[in-house]
Design a protein around this motif. Structure first.
Motif, PDB file in Angstrom:
ATOM      1  N   ILE A  84       0.852  -1.201   0.000  1.00 44.66           N
ATOM      2  CA  ILE A  84       0.000   0.000   0.000  1.00 44.66           C
ATOM      3  C   ILE A  84       0.886   1.249   0.000  1.00 44.66           C
ATOM      4  O   ILE A  84       0.612   2.215  -0.725  1.00 44.66           O
ATOM      5  N   LEU A  85       1.962   1.219   0.779  1.00 43.60           N
ATOM      6  CA  LEU A  85       2.876   2.375   0.806  1.00 43.60           C
ATOM      7  C   LEU A  85       3.472   2.630  -0.573  1.00 43.60           C
ATOM      8  O   LEU A  85       3.609   3.770  -1.003  1.00 43.60           O
ATOM      9  N   PRO A  90      -1.923   8.076  -2.262  1.00 42.54           N
ATOM     10  CA  PRO A  90      -1.898   9.025  -3.382  1.00 42.54           C
ATOM     11  C   PRO A  90      -0.950  10.212  -3.172  1.00 42.54           C
ATOM     12  O   PRO A  90      -0.640  10.572  -2.035  1.00 42.54           O
ATOM     13  N   THR A  91      -0.488  10.782  -4.268  1.00 44.93           N
ATOM     14  CA  THR A  91       0.293  12.027  -4.231  1.00 44.93           C
ATOM     15  C   THR A  91      -0.080  12.843  -5.469  1.00 44.93           C
ATOM     16  O   THR A  91      -0.805  12.371  -6.333  1.00 44.93           O
ATOM     17  N   LEU A 326       2.636   8.974   6.052  1.00 45.25           N
ATOM     18  CA  LEU A 326       2.444   7.947   5.017  1.00 45.25           C
ATOM     19  C   LEU A 326       1.982   6.635   5.639  1.00 45.25           C
ATOM     20  O   LEU A 326       1.078   5.975   5.127  1.00 45.25           O
ATOM     21  N   VAL A 327       2.617   6.260   6.772  1.00 41.76           N
ATOM     22  CA  VAL A 327       2.257   4.990   7.417  1.00 41.76           C
ATOM     23  C   VAL A 327       0.819   5.052   7.918  1.00 41.76           C
ATOM     24  O   VAL A 327       0.037   4.113   7.726  1.00 41.76           O
ATOM     25  N   SER A 328       0.427   6.179   8.536  1.00 41.70           N
ATOM     26  CA  SER A 328      -0.945   6.253   9.041  1.00 41.70           C
ATOM     27  C   SER A 328      -1.950   6.291   7.882  1.00 41.70           C
ATOM     28  O   SER A 328      -3.029   5.721   7.978  1.00 41.70           O
ATOM     29  N   GLU A 329      -1.568   6.920   6.760  1.00 40.45           N
ATOM     30  CA  GLU A 329      -2.445   6.893   5.570  1.00 40.45           C
ATOM     31  C   GLU A 329      -2.591   5.460   5.051  1.00 40.45           C
ATOM     32  O   GLU A 329      -3.679   5.048   4.645  1.00 40.45           O
ATOM     33  N   ILE A 333      -5.972   3.265   4.549  1.00 40.38           N
ATOM     34  CA  ILE A 333      -6.361   2.634   3.277  1.00 40.38           C
ATOM     35  C   ILE A 333      -6.678   1.155   3.495  1.00 40.38           C
ATOM     36  O   ILE A 333      -7.668   0.637   2.972  1.00 40.38           O
ATOM     37  N   LEU A 334      -5.857   0.474   4.316  1.00 41.22           N
ATOM     38  CA  LEU A 334      -6.115  -0.946   4.591  1.00 41.22           C
ATOM     39  C   LEU A 334      -7.439  -1.109   5.335  1.00 41.22           C
ATOM     40  O   LEU A 334      -8.224  -2.020   5.045  1.00 41.22           O
TER      41      LEU A 334
END
Length: 351
Positions: A84-85, A90-91, A326-329, A333-334
């Motif tokens: 997922i990372l 998204p960016t 990023l990790v919390s995003e 997402i998961l």
């Protein structure tokens, strides 16, 4: 029989908890049909037990990099976070390049590709995805940048100079020359925004006098699955925690030899009653070159293993978002994927 039962339990315990690195292969790499289930053990999923065993330890946090341990999960979950990372957070990145003039030696396609790969410092959470087939873009889904630069001679340059930095003005096109052009009401929407490339000194092209580049760029929101330019990380990887056990005391000359077989800091030598004795100081630092197996006298004194459910993650951001965000995003997402799956299950009529 009791001894045999104890030995069997010991070997199953090792199989459950450790991946063992031998001289010619790796043992216990398999996963079972139901990960983490072994005969003779109460391995049914239990949320309370999972919550007690699970933990996340942050080891090192720098501006662009994060190293943390995730303990008590299965490889499938760890790998889901990694993927997922890489591909689903998204960016914003340059998607369309409108070339009004390009007389440099860099072809339009190559120039557009290079511009696409420049990381843009813009929080993707502030924007929507652009609709399919929408050519124009609006202030809620597009960021516009302009790159307009022309190279000229420096009339003040010394006659005999051969240094292009002295001879020419603007002969290097850098990412800092990309200027944000607000669309619609973006100046009101983002009054204190500073949308720009993450790094100012990315070299895009080289020019010579008379050559110029005049392009307009549209940045849109996307994910790494569609194109690598949208990936928010430079790397996101994990490894299992190393576990090194000395099976019997290693002393004097053998201890020094053993220390040289491992990465620096893994084995330390203590002085006990005038003898040099080796002990494992920090197994985490080891890279497992297995050098120790090349030495006949040492290879049976050490067990190399990895802890099966202890993952050391390293996440290196491209600078668009900090790695902890990023990790919390990725976790969000998961969670969203799980929720969507549960909703699907609820909505399907049971036959």
């Amino acid at each position: 029989t009791l001894a045999a039962a104890m030995a069997a339990k010991g070997s199953t315990d090792e199989m459950r908890d450790r991946v063992v690195l031998g001289e010619f292969g790796v043992r216990n790499v398999h996963t079972t049909d139901f990960p983490g289930n072994y005969p003779g053990y109460e391995d049914a999923w239990d949320q309370r037990r999972f919550e007690e065993a699970f933990r996340v330890d942050i080891i090192r946090e720098e501006e662009g990099a994060l190293e943390f341990d995730m303990v008590g999960i299965d490889a499938a979950i760890a790998n889901a976070f990694r993927r997922i990372l890489l591909a689903e957070v998204p960016t914003m990145a340059v998607e369309k390049v409108f070339v009004y003039n390009n007389t440099s030696i860099v072809q339009d396609e190559i120039l557009a590709h290079r511009l696409g790969l420049v990381p843009i410092r813009a929080d993707p959470r502030l924007f929507e995805y652009r609709n399919q087939g929408d050519e124009e873009g609006t202030e809620i889904d597009t960021l516009q940048f302009q790159l307009k630069i022309k190279c000229s001679r420096n009339p003040q340059a010394a006659k005999d100079s051969s240094d292009p930095n002295e001879l020419y003005f603007n002969h290097k096109v850098y990412s800092k020359h990309m200027v944000w052009m607000p669309l619609g009401n973006q100046t009101d929407l983002f009054p204190d925004a500073d949308f720009r490339p993450v790094h100012d000194d990315i070299l895009i092209a080289l020019l010579r006098p008379g050559q110029e580049i005049d392009v307009l760029m549209h940045c849109v929101k996307g994910i790494g699955k569609d194109h690598a330019k949208f990936s928010p990380v430079a790397t996101a990887s994990y490894r299992l925690l190393p576990d090194i056990t000395l099976l019997q005391p290693v002393e004097d000359e053998a201890a020094e030899k053993l220390q040289k077989c491992f990465s620096p800091g893994v084995i330390e030598i203590q002085n006990i009653k005038g003898k040099k004795v080796a002990r494992v100081a920090n197994a985490r630092l080891d890279t497992f070159s297995r050098e120790v197996f090349r030495h006949e006298g040492l290879k049976n004194l050490v067990r190399l293993a990895r802890v099966r459910n202890h993952y050391i993650f390293s996440v290196e951001s491209t600078g668009i978002l900090p790695p902890d965000v990023l990790v919390s995003e990725a976790i969000k997402i998961l969670m969203g994927k799980c929720q969507r799956f549960l909703n699907e299950l609820d909505s399907v009529p049971v036959e």
